[in-house]
Design a protein around this motif. Structure first.
Motif, PDB file in Angstrom:
ATOM      1  N   LEU A 312      48.890  38.882  42.102  1.00 23.19           N
ATOM      2  CA  LEU A 312      47.652  39.655  41.958  1.00 23.19           C
ATOM      3  C   LEU A 312      46.587  39.157  42.934  1.00 23.19           C
ATOM      4  CD1 LEU A 312      45.708  41.623  40.659  1.00 23.19           C
ATOM      5  CD2 LEU A 312      45.430  40.018  38.746  1.00 23.19           C
ATOM      6  N   LEU A 313      46.444  37.849  43.083  1.00 25.28           N
ATOM      7  CA  LEU A 313      45.490  37.307  44.051  1.00 25.28           C
ATOM      8  C   LEU A 313      45.830  37.771  45.473  1.00 25.28           C
ATOM      9  CD1 LEU A 313      45.090  33.648  42.728  1.00 25.28           C
ATOM     10  CD2 LEU A 313      43.226  35.290  43.036  1.00 25.28           C
ATOM     11  N   GLU A 314      47.104  37.741  45.775  1.00 30.21           N
ATOM     12  CA  GLU A 314      47.584  38.106  47.112  1.00 30.21           C
ATOM     13  C   GLU A 314      47.249  39.561  47.443  1.00 30.21           C
ATOM     14  OE1 GLU A 314      51.722  36.874  49.161  1.00 30.21           O
ATOM     15  OE2 GLU A 314      51.907  38.397  47.599  1.00 30.21           O
ATOM     16  N   TRP A 315      47.547  40.475  46.510  1.00 31.11           N
ATOM     17  CA  TRP A 315      47.300  41.897  46.765  1.00 31.11           C
ATOM     18  C   TRP A 315      45.810  42.223  46.748  1.00 31.11           C
ATOM     19  CZ3 TRP A 315      50.618  44.367  49.306  1.00 31.11           C
ATOM     20  CH2 TRP A 315      51.998  44.272  49.058  1.00 31.11           C
ATOM     21  N   THR A 316      45.038  41.526  45.913  1.00 32.27           N
ATOM     22  CA  THR A 316      43.592  41.771  45.881  1.00 32.27           C
ATOM     23  C   THR A 316      42.961  41.415  47.219  1.00 32.27           C
ATOM     24  OG1 THR A 316      43.506  41.303  43.496  1.00 32.27           O
ATOM     25  CG2 THR A 316      41.429  41.218  44.701  1.00 32.27           C
ATOM     26  N   VAL A 358      37.259  45.931  41.518  1.00 32.09           N
ATOM     27  CA  VAL A 358      38.197  45.590  42.602  1.00 32.09           C
ATOM     28  C   VAL A 358      39.522  45.102  42.028  1.00 32.09           C
ATOM     29  CG1 VAL A 358      38.648  43.855  44.396  1.00 32.09           C
ATOM     30  CG2 VAL A 358      36.509  45.142  44.414  1.00 32.09           C
ATOM     31  N   ILE A 359      39.456  44.219  41.044  1.00 33.64           N
ATOM     32  CA  ILE A 359      40.682  43.665  40.467  1.00 33.64           C
ATOM     33  C   ILE A 359      41.439  44.735  39.684  1.00 33.64           C
ATOM     34  CG2 ILE A 359      41.565  41.981  38.805  1.00 33.64           C
ATOM     35  CD1 ILE A 359      39.267  40.133  39.732  1.00 33.64           C
ATOM     36  N   VAL A 454      41.964  34.582  38.236  1.00 35.57           N
ATOM     37  CA  VAL A 454      41.862  35.525  39.356  1.00 35.57           C
ATOM     38  C   VAL A 454      40.405  35.864  39.658  1.00 35.57           C
ATOM     39  CG1 VAL A 454      42.363  37.889  40.099  1.00 35.57           C
ATOM     40  CG2 VAL A 454      44.157  36.505  39.046  1.00 35.57           C
ATOM     41  N   GLU A 455      39.621  36.182  38.639  1.00 32.68           N
ATOM     42  CA  GLU A 455      38.235  36.602  38.858  1.00 32.68           C
ATOM     43  C   GLU A 455      37.405  35.514  39.525  1.00 32.68           C
ATOM     44  OE1 GLU A 455      37.787  39.822  35.167  1.00 32.68           O
ATOM     45  OE2 GLU A 455      36.819  37.847  35.041  1.00 32.68           O
ATOM     46  N   ASN A 460      34.769  33.297  44.441  1.00 33.14           N
ATOM     47  CA  ASN A 460      34.430  32.187  45.325  1.00 33.14           C
ATOM     48  C   ASN A 460      34.966  32.379  46.740  1.00 33.14           C
ATOM     49  OD1 ASN A 460      32.981  29.694  43.986  1.00 33.14           O
ATOM     50  ND2 ASN A 460      34.297  30.574  42.405  1.00 33.14           N
ATOM     51  N   LEU A 461      36.142  32.942  46.876  1.00 30.93           N
ATOM     52  CA  LEU A 461      36.693  33.169  48.219  1.00 30.93           C
ATOM     53  C   LEU A 461      35.866  34.192  48.985  1.00 30.93           C
ATOM     54  CD1 LEU A 461      40.591  33.241  47.771  1.00 30.93           C
ATOM     55  CD2 LEU A 461      39.079  31.313  48.244  1.00 30.93           C
TER      56      LEU A 461
END
Length: 502
Positions: A312-316, A358-359, A454-455, A460-461
């Protein structure tokens, strides 16, 4: 009685029996024919293999292509096994809501038998008392809102460590493999929660992260022996059986080591393994937790908390980098509230509406499990007017449902977080047009644990860095190429350049 009378009587009895037998056979034929008529539409199938030749490595895509021709409720045959494919929210409602109990079981497979001892975990366990007990243990000791909140400090420390790596890359103008970093942070968080400590420097654990990817690939495959027993030898020739044993042993060795560490430390209830060991020792608890079962339940936590969460992090981040206007909107939302050079805390993230949109949109386009883990029908049932026989396996194509243009509009294939800003959709599976975590009794119970990490990671990124993909990949469709497995991550790693803005 004369011979003639005896012959007439025998003839009469023969005629009666013949008539009865004919009526019975006719009734069976008519009944079988009626059931055949009332079965869901099916593509033409080949002898022996059935419809297996029509399924590609990206199974969710090939099944959607077939459903566009044969309908949202479609019956396939993988060898000797009937497979009901559900590709619309309306049809999914009948399976996951109306008849949820009848569809609550899990099919067994060679991979499940070899990797999970036939389903001695939560995800793949047959529906019954053991499953209810273990699910309850996981929820109460790991997955309640209170427990998830209690892990905030762990998440903060690991996200800060990730930010430090990215700051170094920014200062040297070098790129980072975000896919690898996401696997590391999710694995480290779950390690600390479930195992009591981080195992990043442990070579065995580094190997285990590779095993997780292999497990997801193995569970997502269609071994011949499961569907066509006479061709089971192919699974030996292509290395499937060997890989099952190899991955199972690698995981088992690691878990034996972790459990022994806890036993030697006095079996303290400071983490999930310690809790499970204490339950095992409680003779009056009523729970049937055995030492081997602990291994499989922990594996569940890693699979759900590492593989699917990192995906999920990767696709977001992939979609944000591909869609600069969305990235800018999210950065504006985050940076309007953050202090310079500061960590964005979870209480601040809770009020970020566009971040949540977004998520949600990333999960709509790229559900971590495009095909919800198969179910097994336990008794005959009628769905949408069709007769479905007990023993039928059920595949719900969440990927197809969440891209249905009849529901999401002509732009269903586009990444548009705005569609969620005024939407009441949530992750609870109440609206069957949006089921990234499933629905019903077998819905994923770890939603809060995954989203909590994830959120705050994405916030932060995106808040701390500007992002640029490697030359040629931004907007390139190859960035959307999918890997093979029950979870669908990127086929190629996400490589990007971070640029610090604070």
């Amino acid at each position: 009685m004369s011979n003639i009378q005896e012959m007439e009587m025998a003839l009469m009895i023969s005629l009666v029996l013949t008539t009865i037998l004919t009526l019975v056979l006719l009734r069976k034929f008519l009944k079988r024919n009626t059931i055949r008529v009332n079965r869901p539409p099916s593509p033409w199938r080949l002898p022996l293999i059935g419809n297996l030749h029509q399924v590609s490595l990206n199974t969710h895509r090939s099944l959607r292509s077939l459903s566009l021709r044969y309908g949202p409720l479609m019956l396939l045959h993988f060898g000797r096994v009937p497979i009901l494919v559900v590709s619309s929210g309306e049809a999914a409602h009948e399976v996951l809501k109306t008849h949820d109990l009848k569809f609550a079981n899990r099919p067994k497979s060679k991979a499940i038998n070899g990797l999970f001892n036939g389903g001695r975990n939560v995800v793949f366990a047959p529906y019954g008392e053991y499953w209810r007990q273990m699910k309850s243990v996981c929820i109460l000791n790991l997955l309640t809102n209170k427990m998830v909140a209690s892990f905030e400090k762990i998440r903060e420390e690991e996200v800060n460590e990730l930010i430090e790596k990215l700051e170094k890359a920014s200062s040297s103008s070098s790129s980072e493999n975000l896919s690898e970093l996401f696997i590391t942070i999710t694995s480290d968080v779950i390690s600390r929660i479930a195992l009591g400590r981080k195992h990043s420097e442990d070579k065995t654990t580094n190997d285990f992260k590779k095993r997780l990817r292999q497990i997801m690939e193995l569970v997502g495959r269609f071994p011949m022996g499961d569907y066509i027993p006479v061709l089971a030898w192919i699974d030996s020739i292509n290395g499937f059986n060997k890989k099952i044993k190899e991955v199972s042993k690698g995981f088992g060795d690691l878990m034996d080591k972790v459990i022994q560490e806890h036993v030697e430390a006095g079996n303290r209830e400071e983490d999930f393994v310690g809790i499970l060991l204490s339950i095992e020792n409680e003779k009056n608890s009523g729970l049937q937790v055995k030492r081997n079962d602990i291994k499989f339940v922990i594996l569940d936590m890693f699979l759900a908390g590492t593989s699917t969460t990192s995906t999920l992090l990767e696709w977001t981040m992939t979609e944000l980098i591909r869609n600069p206007e969305c990235m800018k909107k999210l950065q504006d939302e985050i940076r309007s509230t953050m202090m310079p050079n500061s960590y964005i805390k979870e209480k601040e993230v809770a009020n970020m509406k566009y971040l949540k949109a977004v998520i949600k949109e990333a999960l709509r386009l790229h559900p971590s499990l495009p095909l919800i883990i198969p179910r097994l029908l336990s008794e005959d049932v009628k769905v949408k007017g069709y007769n479905i026989a007990a023993g039928t396996e059920v595949i719900i194509n969440a990927w197809a449902i969440q891209r249905d243009t009849a529901v999401w509009g002509p732009d269903a294939e586009e990444f548009k977080p705005e569609r969620h800003l005024e939407s009441a959709l949530d992750y609870q599976g109440n609206n069957l047009n949006y089921i990234p975590f499933g629905s019903g009794r077998r819905k994923c119970p770890g939603t809060g644990l995954a989203l909590g990490l994830v959120e705050v990671t994405v916030a932060n990124l995106v808040g701390r860095f500007d992002w640029r993909a490697e030359a040629g990949s931004n907007g390139d469709d190859s960035d959307l190429a999918e890997a093979i497995g029950i979870d669908v991550c990127r086929k190629f790693p996400l490589i990007a350049f971070p640029s610090s803005v604070v």
